[in-house]
Design an enzyme around this catalytic site. Structure first.
Site: not given
Ligand SMILES: [Zn+2]
Length: 361
Positions: A18, A204, A201, A174
């Protein structure tokens, strides 16, 4: 025995990085002074420690709070250009040969910049970095999970509009919990209809349902993290005894998983390095690669992530080559570009490293 010096020389491929999580602390301080932005700490070292302490609280939503500071100084064209340029220089220092860098353009509009100008500024910084270093890159545009689906669609359109100027994919980032990717289905459909690329994403802060949705509802080509795919497996010691259909699908279809070890410990996706599922995935033939996620927030580099993997999972130089090839094969760069980097750079450099360390290998 893989040493730190050898790791430093390895030609590296970074797929999950990122822009707003990897700034130089000195740059944040300078930009804040120029822009009259207030910071929690004005000494670069103290600021870095403050951000890292904030990120390391075993919760993704708390981890993400640190980004308010970095994003606050990334609101002008000049700042975005400089940060992108320095990002490439910093990756080059670690011998990264190809990088996919991501950011969410929507978070950089506070001074009134439009989305096109934001993406152009970042691309211009990356391009200046490439001219100086030769490091090749692709830019991934992220939409934010907690925002309205109409905004994610706008970001998807933006990504496609810039596909010939360095943007290679669309992502959704996010806080995962409470924000399922399927809310943003229109954006994903737009990307798929235009034969473009998706990474999401998932797995996680939320379990296998999120990974399943990312793949089967949203059409992701890669998964960011996938740490909690472990919940789809029965483990016995260091072996996978049984896998669910989702794990089989991911392994059979060679779906790449972008593993970020340090970040996973900081967000609480994994408790510690020794219980992280990465070695299970790797040793059982999943297509995994090692990534940093946020070099500043997680106080890491790709070299450091490789050192952690060598120390905790006993990886050899051949293993690190396999991981690097996994990453390059999974890049969103066009196929001919990937082949060129694999055969012109990665394989010859690993062969040279092996000869250096073991002339009989
Ligand atoms: Zn990430």
């Amino acid at each position: 025995m893989v040493t730190r010096e050898m790791i430093k020389k390895i030609p590296k491929v970074e797929l999950h990085d990122h822009l707003d999580g990897g700034l130089r602390p000195e740059t944040i301080v300078e930009l804040a002074q120029e822009q009259g932005v207030e910071l929690p700490e004005t000494d670069p070292k103290k600021l870095a420690r403050w951000l890292q302490r904030g990120a390391n609280r075993k919760s993704l939503s708390l981890y993400l709070e640190s980004f308010a500071v970095t994003v606050s100084v990334m609101q002008t064209k000049q700042a975005l250009e400089r940060i992108a340029y320095e990002h490439i220089l910093d990756l080059k220092k670690e011998n990264v040969v190809y990088a996919e860098i991501r950011f969410a353009p929507i978070l950089h509009q506070k001074s009134g910049l439009n989305l096109e100008a934001i993406v152009e500024s970042v691309l211009s910084g990356l391009s200046r970095g490439r001219k100086e270093t030769g490091l090749e890159y692709g830019l991934i545009l992220c939409a934010m999970r907690d925002q309205d689906y109409s905004i994610s669609l706008e970001v998807a359109e933006l990504a496609v509009a810039f596909r010939d100027r360095g943007v290679v994919a669309f992502d959704i980032a996010g806080d995962e919990n409470g924000h399922p990717p399927k809310k943003h289905l229109e954006a994903f459909q737009y990307i798929r209809n235009r034969n473009f690329n998706i990474t999401i994403h998932a797995g996680e802060a939320f379990g296998i349902e999120s990974i399943w949705q990312a793949l089967q509802i949203c059409g992701a080509h890669r998964i960011g993290h996938a740490t909690r795919l472990l919940e789809d497996m029965t483990i016995s010691g260091t072996f996978i005894e049984k896998m669910g259909s989702l794990s089989h699908f991911i392994r059979d279809k060679r779906i790449p998983m972008e593993v970020c070890l340090s970040s996973n410990i900081h967000t609480g996706a994994a408790e510690n390095f020794d219980s992280h599922p990465f070695p299970l995935y790797f040793k059982n033939g999943f297509r995994v690669c090692l990534c940093t996620d946020n070099r500043l927030m997680s106080n890491t580099t790709l070299s450091k992530e490789m050192e952690i993997a060598v120390e905790h999972y006993n990886l050899s130089l051949r293993d690190l080559e396999k991981l690097t090839l996994n990453a390059m094969k999974s890049a969103f760069l066009h196929y001919d570009g990937r082949i060129r980097i694999i055969y012109d750079v990665i394989k010859p450099e690993f062969a040279r490293l092996r000869r250096e360390t073991n002339p009989f290998d």
